[in-house]
Design an enzyme around this catalytic site. Structure first.
Site, PDB file in Angstrom:
ATOM      1  N   ASP A   1       0.851  -1.181   0.000  1.00 35.10           N
ATOM      2  CA  ASP A   1       0.000   0.000   0.000  1.00 35.10           C
ATOM      3  C   ASP A   1       0.898   1.246   0.000  1.00 35.10           C
ATOM      4  O   ASP A   1       2.090   1.148   0.320  1.00 35.10           O
ATOM      5  CB  ASP A   1      -0.903  -0.019   1.232  1.00 35.10           C
ATOM      6  CG  ASP A   1      -1.729   1.236   1.370  1.00 35.10           C
ATOM      7  OD1 ASP A   1      -2.342   1.645   0.381  1.00 35.10           O
ATOM      8  OD2 ASP A   1      -1.748   1.803   2.474  1.00 35.10           O
ATOM      9  N   LYS A   2       0.347   2.392  -0.367  1.00 31.26           N
ATOM     10  CA  LYS A   2       1.163   3.615  -0.391  1.00 31.26           C
ATOM     11  C   LYS A   2       0.951   4.458   0.859  1.00 31.26           C
ATOM     12  O   LYS A   2       1.878   4.671   1.634  1.00 31.26           O
ATOM     13  CB  LYS A   2       0.846   4.452  -1.637  1.00 31.26           C
ATOM     14  CG  LYS A   2       1.722   5.708  -1.747  1.00 31.26           C
ATOM     15  CD  LYS A   2       1.315   6.577  -2.894  1.00 31.26           C
ATOM     16  CE  LYS A   2       0.059   7.360  -2.599  1.00 31.26           C
ATOM     17  NZ  LYS A   2       0.279   8.416  -1.564  1.00 31.26           N
TER      18      LYS A   2
ATOM     19  N   THR B   1      -2.587   1.826  -4.818  1.00 32.63           N
ATOM     20  CA  THR B   1      -3.021   3.054  -4.165  1.00 32.63           C
ATOM     21  C   THR B   1      -4.321   3.534  -4.770  1.00 32.63           C
ATOM     22  O   THR B   1      -4.658   3.199  -5.915  1.00 32.63           O
ATOM     23  CB  THR B   1      -1.943   4.151  -4.306  1.00 32.63           C
ATOM     24  OG1 THR B   1      -2.423   5.355  -3.709  1.00 32.63           O
ATOM     25  CG2 THR B   1      -1.619   4.411  -5.763  1.00 32.63           C
TER      26      THR B   1
ATOM     27  N   ASP C   1      -6.601  -2.282   4.028  1.00 28.63           N
ATOM     28  CA  ASP C   1      -5.594  -3.217   3.527  1.00 28.63           C
ATOM     29  C   ASP C   1      -5.774  -4.623   4.090  1.00 28.63           C
ATOM     30  O   ASP C   1      -4.981  -5.519   3.785  1.00 28.63           O
ATOM     31  CB  ASP C   1      -4.184  -2.729   3.886  1.00 28.63           C
ATOM     32  CG  ASP C   1      -3.885  -1.354   3.335  1.00 28.63           C
ATOM     33  OD1 ASP C   1      -4.288  -1.094   2.187  1.00 28.63           O
ATOM     34  OD2 ASP C   1      -3.270  -0.534   4.041  1.00 28.63           O
TER      35      ASP C   1
END
Length: 800
Positions: free
Chosen positions: A389-390, A662, A789
């Site tokens: 994930d960003k 993202t 997430d």
């Protein structure tokens, strides 16, 4: 009754009706269960909720359908005596009845253990079992909030144990229960409360609840804002009173507890295969020797009297059968019995080395690395695909308001924080500091009130949110559902538009020292699918206004057709994206009174409908969120975590394929990819039309393409694959029908340096991760930090 069956509200809870629930309680014998409610009868003398010194909630023996309360200040408990229903949840892994079969099943996943058991049986050795059961009682329930000691029966909870979010959320009781039950005689009122709740049956959906309260001949709708889930922590609230809806294993958090999955490493799989080969060799050798022994007894032994006496009239076949098992015992040392023990010792040493690694020690928090498992460590060095994930993982998720676009002008200087000089905000008595925005022009316009556009823009920031205010030392501090909301509301506070407080019906803000109350008519929630939120308010002058903020791609398409600043807005969005800033568009709409009357009636009908309520509400929201007028664009900076560029560069040199998933727009994500060294400056980006070949495209549903890009040479050089959410929808749709689509996509990505998936939803993240796992032979790892997430990291063998 038929209405509830067709509406999906099949779960009935009656207040203070212990005999009704006792007759329907769930019973069990061994592995057989019957009954409706996951509770059992037990006599007790008190039931209460109390918050401990560190803030967590303790709840004892909450009876289904009976009221309970929390008293934080005094710890008072309500005493009574009657037969009720227990709420104890036992979270142990084994029971005395299931320990042996379940533990043997886990141990026999290793083939060698099955062989060792066979050898022990053959050698007629006894063996013993040791029972170790972890017993833990959890005794909280999902409660319907009836009233609290806070004004308007509000209460504040923290849901970190449920969704990982540490921000405060508010819950509020129905106005009818708040007015009727609250007061000096609240305990007596609760004892006489005879309401009946019809709601959906127990399920694991933590963010959805639909029900109805029937009391005094009236029907009241219930939703998630009225429910206190088991696992929440009560904050800033003294006492709350509630009705137990789901107890024990019926509570939503227990419904989400999945079964334990046994994970085996590649080494364990290889060891099992090796053990099978050794076992096959032993069986073959023992069989040949046994056949030879049988032939010897049949042909040679009769010629010698001594050997004949030893046979004791046994047939050669029987003697050969006995010899077979004897040879098995004799050959058993060929099986390395200490092999697994050696590997367990190595795994333990690996865990210690990970904890001692100075390079993975975080000095700021005095936090070393922790290996929470001893079975998967050796595969960390064999990871081939890393999906991350960003926001909050690569970035700090500590958002700073740096720039904004209002009425054709960009405000804010994007300079280094080391060279940053703060604005003089001494005129603002609510200022708490921390604003990293530097542009005196905007402050002057606000103080002089010379720009109505700027004032309306900040009014929208102060109203369009779900932030909760908390006063400390005479200053407002905020608890927000997301860092974006907190950054925007804090920026508005520093610039003079201060959010003061909220109730279910009102929002109170201070506009340059002038306190104003807005009537909150409707709150259109943010979801990952809508990607926007709106509030419909009535201002002090009686005008109705809808304030909306959200992703640019969804807000811009809902603006009026005649947009005077369209080109300048697009230029500003492009400049913000090039600076790696996260953007949100802010818009407003003046709502006629007649439209509000008609729309509110439609909204009430949809809320009581028995069909697909979510789809109906989304359509109604769309009717209101149109013909908007753009107020401006916010630009927020999310700085990279320390050491992220160096780490990604090292992983790429080691040969790992790094994917970043993202929800940001493509331009922002690409610039962040360059900043964190996910891509080199001379990397060729494969995106959009380049993903389609000349003859066939990825949007075709009848056939899959032989080639997905027109420039084959780009793949062999430095290339990165950039794909958006809408394109992923088509790929995932076709992958479900023809798995070759997923295989082609993963094969193409393996030829690229890295992959960047933009504008993806949490559900798409999980589907991408599953597709990579399915069509790749390498070991995969998923990294995430937030509740969005969870699905992604659960799809991987190595979740971080």
């Amino acid at each position: 009754m038929f209405y509830y069956l067709f509406s999906g509200l099949k779960w009935e809870v009656r207040a203070n009706e212990r005999y009704f629930h006792r007759s329907c309680r769930r019973k069990s014998f061994l592995c057989f269960r019957w009954g409706r409610y996951a509770v059992r009868e037990k006599r007790f003398d008190s039931y209460c909720l109390e918050r401990s010194s560190y803030g967590s909630i303790k709840q004892h023996l909450i009876p289904l359908g009976c009221h309970t309360y929390v008293d934080v200040s005094s710890g008072v408990t309500a005493s009574t005596q009657f037969y009720s229903l227990d709420n104890v949840v036992r979270s142990y892994k084994y029971t005395p009845l299931t320990f042996l079969p379940l533990n043997l099943y886990e141990q026999f996943q290793r083939t060698a253990n099955l062989f060792f058991l066979l050898i022990v049986v053959l050698q007629v050795c006894g063996f013993y079992f040791a029972f170790l059961c972890l017993f833990c009682c959890l005794s909280q329930a999902d409660l319907l909030l009836l009233c609290s000691t806070e004004p308007h029966s509000l209460c504040y909870v923290e849901t970190a144990d449920i969704d990982g979010e540490t921000n405060l959320k508010f819950r509020q009781a129905l106005s009818v229960t708040q007015s009727e039950l609250n007061g000096d005689s609240v305990k007596q009122n609760l004892a006489a409360f005879d309401g009946i709740v019809w709601c959906e049956e127990p399920n694991g959906n933590l963010h959805s609840f639909k029900g109805e309260l029937h009391w005094k001949g009236e029907r009241h709708l219930l939703d998630t804002d009225h429910l206190l889930l088991r696992g929440t922590v009560l904050r800033n609230t003294d006492i709350v009173y509630g009705l137990a809806i789901y107890t024990g294993s019926d509570s939503k958090i227990l419904q989400n507890c999945g079964k334990l999955k046994l994970k085996k490493t590649q080494v364990e799989i290889l060891l099992n295969k090796t053990v099978l080969v050794i076992l096959l060799f032993m069986l073959t050798t023992a069989l040949l020797l046994a056949v030879g022994a049988g032939l010897f007894e049949h042909r040679v032994s009769p010629q010698y009297d001594v050997v004949t006496v030893l046979q004791r009239d046994s047939s050669p076949a029987y003697l050969g059968f006995l010899s077979f098992w004897g040879y098995i015992i004799l050959l058993s040392p060929s099986m390395p019995m200490s092999l697994y023990i050696t590997f367990e010792v190595i795994h333990m040493v690996h865990c210690l080395l990970i904890g001692w690694d100075v390079e993975m020690y975080w000095e700021d928090n005095n936090s070393p690395a922790q290996a929470r498992t001893t079975t998967l460590n050796e595969e960390l060095g064999q990871v081939g695909h890393l999906l991350s994930d960003k926001t909050g993982t690569l970035t700090q998720n500590r958002l700073l308001f740096r720039q904004c676009f209002i009425a054709g002008h960009i405000y804010g200087l994007l300079i280094s924080l080391t060279l940053f000089s703060p604005l003089d905000l001494s005129w603002n008595r609510f200022s708490c500091g921390g604003l990293k925005f530097s542009d005196q022009r905007l402050v002057d316009k606000l103080c002089e009130r010379s720009s109505p556009e700027c004032q309306e823009f900040l009014t929208a920031l102060a109203l369009c949110h779900t932030v909760m205010s908390e006063w400390r030392d005479g200053l407002p501090h905020y608890q927000a559902a997301s860092p974006d909301e907190e950054a925007l509301v804090c920026a508005a506070r520093e610039l003079g538009w201060v959010f003061l407080s909220r109730t279910r019906e009102t929002l109170t803000i201070s506009e340059m020292g002038l306190t104003r109350n807005y009537q909150l008519l409707a709150l259109l929630d943010f979801t990952s699918k809508r990607r926007r939120m709106s509030v419909l308010v009535r201002d002090p002058r009686g005008q109705l206004k809808l304030y909306c903020k959200g992703a640019d791609i969804v807000v811009l398409e809902r603006l009026q057709t005649d947009r005077p600043l369209q080109e300048s807005t697009e230029r500003a969005l492009e400049l913000f994206a090039q600076s790696c800033l996260r953007t949100l568009c802010v818009a407003v709409r003046s709502v006629p009174e007649a439209l509000w009357t008609e729309w509110s009636r439609t909204l009430s009908q949809a809320a009581t409908s028995t069909g697909n309520q979510e789809t109906a509400l989304e359509e109604i929201y769309d009717q209101m969120e149109k013909d908007l007028t753009l107020l401006g664009v916010t630009a927020i900076e999310d700085r990279l975590q320390e050491g992220v560029p160096e780490t990604i560069a090292t992983l790429r040199r080691a040969g790992l394929k790094v994917w970043v998933l993202t929800g940001d727009k493509t331009e922002t994500a690409v610039n962040v990819g360059y900043a964190c060294k996910l891509m080199d400056p001379d990397t060729t980006l494969i995106q959009g039309e380049e993903l389609r070949s000349e003859n066939t495209g990825i949007h075709s549903k009848k056939c899959w393409p032989e080639v997905w890009i027109t420039d084959r040479r780009a793949v062999k050089g430095k290339a990165a694959l950039v794909i958006s959410g809408p394109e992923l929808v088509n790929i995932q749709y076709n992958n479900r029908k023809m798995p070759e689509w997923g295989a082609k996509f993963v094969a193409l990505s393996d030829q690229c340096q890295s992959v960047l998936c933009c504008r993806v939803t949490p559900a798409q993240k999980a589907e991408v991760v599953e597709m990579v796992r399915k069509h790749s032979t390498s070991i995969t790892m998923a990294i995430g930090d937030g509740a969005n997430d969870v699905n992604m990291i659960k799809s991987k063998k190595f979740p971080v």
